[in-house]
Design a protein around this motif. Structure first.
Motif, PDB file in Angstrom:
ATOM      1  N   LEU A  19      -1.338  -4.726  56.164  1.00  0.00           N
ATOM      2  CA  LEU A  19      -1.435  -3.686  55.136  1.00  0.00           C
ATOM      3  C   LEU A  19      -1.224  -2.310  55.744  1.00  0.00           C
ATOM      4  N   SER A  20      -1.763  -2.081  56.926  1.00  0.00           N
ATOM      5  CA  SER A  20      -1.587  -0.792  57.606  1.00  0.00           C
ATOM      6  C   SER A  20      -0.126  -0.561  57.970  1.00  0.00           C
ATOM      7  N   ILE A  21       0.529  -1.611  58.471  1.00  0.00           N
ATOM      8  CA  ILE A  21       1.951  -1.488  58.839  1.00  0.00           C
ATOM      9  C   ILE A  21       2.798  -1.227  57.591  1.00  0.00           C
ATOM     10  N   ALA A  22       2.519  -1.960  56.510  1.00  0.00           N
ATOM     11  CA  ALA A  22       3.287  -1.782  55.279  1.00  0.00           C
ATOM     12  C   ALA A  22       3.127  -0.367  54.726  1.00  0.00           C
ATOM     13  N   THR A  23       1.898   0.144  54.741  1.00  0.00           N
ATOM     14  CA  THR A  23       1.645   1.496  54.225  1.00  0.00           C
ATOM     15  C   THR A  23       2.370   2.535  55.064  1.00  0.00           C
ATOM     16  N   THR A  24       2.301   2.395  56.387  1.00  0.00           N
ATOM     17  CA  THR A  24       2.979   3.339  57.285  1.00  0.00           C
ATOM     18  C   THR A  24       4.488   3.310  57.075  1.00  0.00           C
ATOM     19  N   CYS A  25       5.045   2.117  56.985  1.00  0.00           N
ATOM     20  CA  CYS A  25       6.496   1.998  56.765  1.00  0.00           C
ATOM     21  C   CYS A  25       6.909   2.613  55.430  1.00  0.00           C
ATOM     22  N   LEU A  26       6.092   2.425  54.413  1.00  0.00           N
ATOM     23  CA  LEU A  26       6.392   2.994  53.099  1.00  0.00           C
ATOM     24  C   LEU A  26       6.473   4.515  53.165  1.00  0.00           C
TER      25      LEU A  26
END
Length: 551
Positions: A217-224
Motif C-alpha cells: 500500500l505504501s509503494i502504491a501510494t508513493t507511485c501514484l
C-alpha cells in the motif's frame, strides 16, 4: 454484552465510560488536534516566505505533496493498528513524531531538507487526525456525536484566528522558523495531557500483522503521487518514460496489495468493506471532495498574499471567513443530525454550495476586491462544513464496531489520495503556469534568462514590495492568471460528489459507543452507577484494562 454486565468480555474489572470520563478523554483529543490544526494555518501563511528564502518557489508544490503523501501512507496503518493494539500509545507516538519533526523543519538549511522534515511531520499528523476521529467513535454513539462538534469547531476556529496572526507575526517581525518553534511547547503540553487524561482499554494482538499489505500500500501510494507529479511537470510530462515507470509501479503494487489483502489473516484494509455500498459511496464522496477541496485551499493563501499585495498576517486573516463558514455549518449539521437522525441532505447541499463557490473563484483577478474574496471563501467553507464530518460519521455508522478505526482511516485515506492527486496535478498546473508568467515578467523587464530564473525561484512578499511598480504589477498579475483558471478543472469533481451524494443510502444511527459495542467498556446509566459504587468503596477502583484508576 448487556448493559447490566459488571465485567468486560475478558472477565477483568470494567472500563467505565461515564460522561465525566468521556469529556476527560475528549480534552486529550482536543489538545492533539489543536497541535495539528494550528500548524497548518501557521505554515500556510508563512509558505511564500519559506519557499522564497529557501529558493524553492518553482518547486513549492513538493512541500504540500510531501506532507500529504506521508499522511496518506500512515493513515491505514494508524487505523488498523488502533483497532488491533489500542489507540492510546499510538496517539502519543503521533504527537512525539509531529513535535520532533517540527524541530527539524525549523533547523532546515535548504529547500529539500525542509521538504523531508515536512514529510516526517505528516507521519505524525496523519495519526493525530485518524486516531482522534476513531477514539471519538469509540466513546460517543453515532446518534450523539453531533453535540461534540461544537468543541471541535471551537478548536479549528481558534487555529483559524491564532494561526494566521502568529504566522504573520513570525514572518513580519521574527523569522519563519518560529512557525515551527511554537509546536514544541504545544506538542509537549499535548503529550502530557494525553499521558494523564487519555485513558483507554489496552489490547493485545491476536493475529499476525499484515506487513506485506502495509508495504504494498505504501509503494502504491508513493507511485501514484510521483506518477501525477512527474506527469504534470514541464520537465517530464505525460509522454516521458520516467513518468510511466511510476505508473507501472502503481499498477504492480496495487495488484500485489489486492492479492495480499485477499489472503491476509487480518488485512490492513479488508476487501470486505468494499462490498458495503454505504461505505463505498461515502468514501467516493471523500475522494472527489479531496481532489477539489485541498487543491483549492492549498494555494489560496499564496494567491491572497502575492496577488492581493497583502502582508502575511493579513492574508492569513483573510482565510478566517472560510473557517467561520466551515465551523458554522459543521456545528449546525451535527446538532441537526443528532436531533433528527437524518444525514443525507447535508452532503447534497454541501456539494452544491462548494461547487458554486469554486465557480465564483474562477473570476478572481489581481483587482478583485478583498471583501468579495472573503465572501467567496465564506461560501466555500460553509459548503465544506456540510460534508466533511458528515461523511466520516456515515462511514463509522455503516461498519461493525470492531472495524471503526480501519473504516475511518480507509475513508480518510481515499480523501487524502484525492487531496494528493488534486495538489499534485492542479498544483503543478499552477506552479508551471506561474513560473512561465514570472519568467516573462522579468525577461520583458530586460533580465537575461538566467537572471529571470533566479528571480523567479527566490521571489517572496518582502522582495515583491521592493520591486519597481511595473514589475510588481506584472508579478501580481502573474499569480492571479496562474491560479484562477485552475478552479475550472476542480468544479467537475464537485459535480461527481453531488451525484454520489444523491445516491447515498440513509440508515438509522447507532446509539451504542464503539467500546461498549465491542464489550470493552460499560456505558450509560450502568457506568454511572458503577462509578458511584467505586467512589463509595464497594467496587475496586482499579481499571485493569485502562491501566490506571479513574481519572
Amino acid at each position: 454484552m448487556t448493559a447490566t454486565s459488571e465485567t468486560t468480555s475478558n472477565g477483568s474489572s470494567p472500563f467505565l465510560l461515564t460522561k465525566r470520563r468521556i469529556w476527560i478523554i475528549f480534552s486529550a483529543l482536543i489538545a492533539g488536534m489543536l497541535l495539528a490544526s494550528l500548524d497548518q494555518t501557521i505554515v500556510s501563511t508563512a509558505m511564500p516566505t519559506i519557499v522564497g528564502e529557501l529558493g524553492g518557489v518553482s518547486h513549492q508544490v513538493w512541500i504540500t505533496t510531501a506532507y500529504i503523501l506521508a499522511t496518506t501512507i500512515v493513515m491505514p496503518i494508524y487505523g488498523k493498528f488502533g483497532d488491533v493494539l489500542g489507540r492510546r500509545r499510538l496517539f502519543m507516538v503521533a504527537i512525539a513524531i509531529f513535535t520532533l519533526a517540527s524541530i527539524g523543519c525549523a533547523f532546515a538549511t535548504d529547500f529539500w531538507m525542509f521538504v523531508v522534515f515536512r514529510a516526517v511531520q505528516g507521519l505524525g499528523g496523519g495519526g493525530l487526525m485518524i486516531l482522534s476521529q476513531a477514539i471519538i467513535a469509540d466513546i460517543v454513539p453515532a446518534s450523539e456525536r453531533g453535540k461534540y462538534l461544537g468543541p471541535l469547531g471551537a478548536i479549528f476556529g481558534l487555529a483559524a484566528v491564532a494561526g494566521p496572526l502568529l504566522g504573520g507575526f513570525f514572518v513580519d517581525h521574527l523569522t519563519w522558523q518560529w512557525a515551527f518553534y511554537i509546536n514544541i511547547p504545544i506538542g509537549i503540553a499535548a503529550f502530557l495531557i494525553a499521558v494523564f487524561a487519555l485513558k483507554l482499554p489496552d489490547k493485545k494482538r491476536e493475529k499476525p500483522i499484515d506487513w506485506l499489505g502495509v508495504l504494498f500500500l505504501s509503494i502504491a501510494t508513493t507511485c501514484l503521487i510521483f506518477f501525477t507529479d512527474f506527469g504534470g511537470s514541464a520537465e517530464f510530462g505525460w509522454g516521458d518514460w520516467f513518468t510511466w515507470a511510476w505508473g507501472a509501479g502503481l499498477l504492480a503494487a496495487a495488484a500485489l496489495f489486492i492479492f495480499t489483502e485477499s489472503r491476509a489473516a487480518d488485512p490492513i484494509m479488508p476487501l470486505s468493506m468494499f462490498r458495503n455500498p454505504i461505505f463505498v459511496n461515502a468514501t467516493a464522496i471523500g475522494l472527489a471532495l479531496g481532489i477539489g477541496m485541498f487543491a483549492a485551499i492549498g494555494f489560496v493563501p499564496t494567491f491572497l498574499q502575492m496577488s492581493s499585495g497583502t502582508s502575511a498576517a493579513a492574508s492569513g486573516l483573510l482565510m478566517l471567513p472560510m473557517m467561520v463558514g466551515l465551523m458554522g455549518t459543521s456545528i449546525a449539521s451535527g446538532l441537526l443530525i443528532t436531533k433528527t437522525g437524518k444525514y443525507k441532505i447535508f452532503p447534497i447541499v454541501g456539494t452544491i454550495v462548494t461547487g458554486l463557490a469554486m465557480f465564483a473563484m474562477t473570476t478572481l483577478t489581481a483587482t478583485t476586491p478583498i471583501w468579495l474574496i472573503c465572501v467567496y471563501l465564506f461560501v466555500f467553507g460553509a459548503g465544506l462544513g456540510l460534508i466533511m464530518q458528515v461523511v466520516v460519521l456515515v462511514v463509522q455508522n455503516a461498519v461493525p464496531a470492531a472495524e471503526i478505526g480501519t473504516a475511518t482511516s480507509t475513508n480518510s485515506y481515499f480523501r487524502e489520495v484525492g487531496a494528493a492527486l488534486g495538489t499534485a496535478v492542479f498544483g503543478t498546473l499552477f506552479t508551471t503556469r506561474l513560473t512561465e508568467n514570472l519568467t516573462s515578467v522579468f525577461t520583458d523587464a530586460g533580465a537575461t534568462a538566467e537572471q529571470a530564473g533566479q528571480a523567479t525561484s527566490t521571489i517572496d512578499p518582502s522582495v515583491l514590495s521592493e520591486l519597481p511598480d511595473a514589475i510588481r504589477d506584472g508579478v501580481v498579475t502573474a499569480y492571479a492568471d496562474a491560479l484562477a483558471p485552475v478552479f475550472w478543472y476542480l468544479i467537475p469533481f464537485m459535480g461527481i460528489a453531488l451525484v454520489l451524494a444523491l445516491f447515498l443510502k440513509e440508515i438509522p444511527l447507532s446509539d451504542v459507543a464503539g467500546l461498549v459495542a465491542r464489550g470493552e467498556a460499560i456505558g450509560g446509566e450502568e457506568a454511572e452507577r458503577l462509578e458511584a459504587e467505586q467512589r463509595g468503596g464497594t467496587v475496586s477502583p482499579v481499571d485493569s484494562r485502562g491501566g490506571s484508576s479513574l481519572p
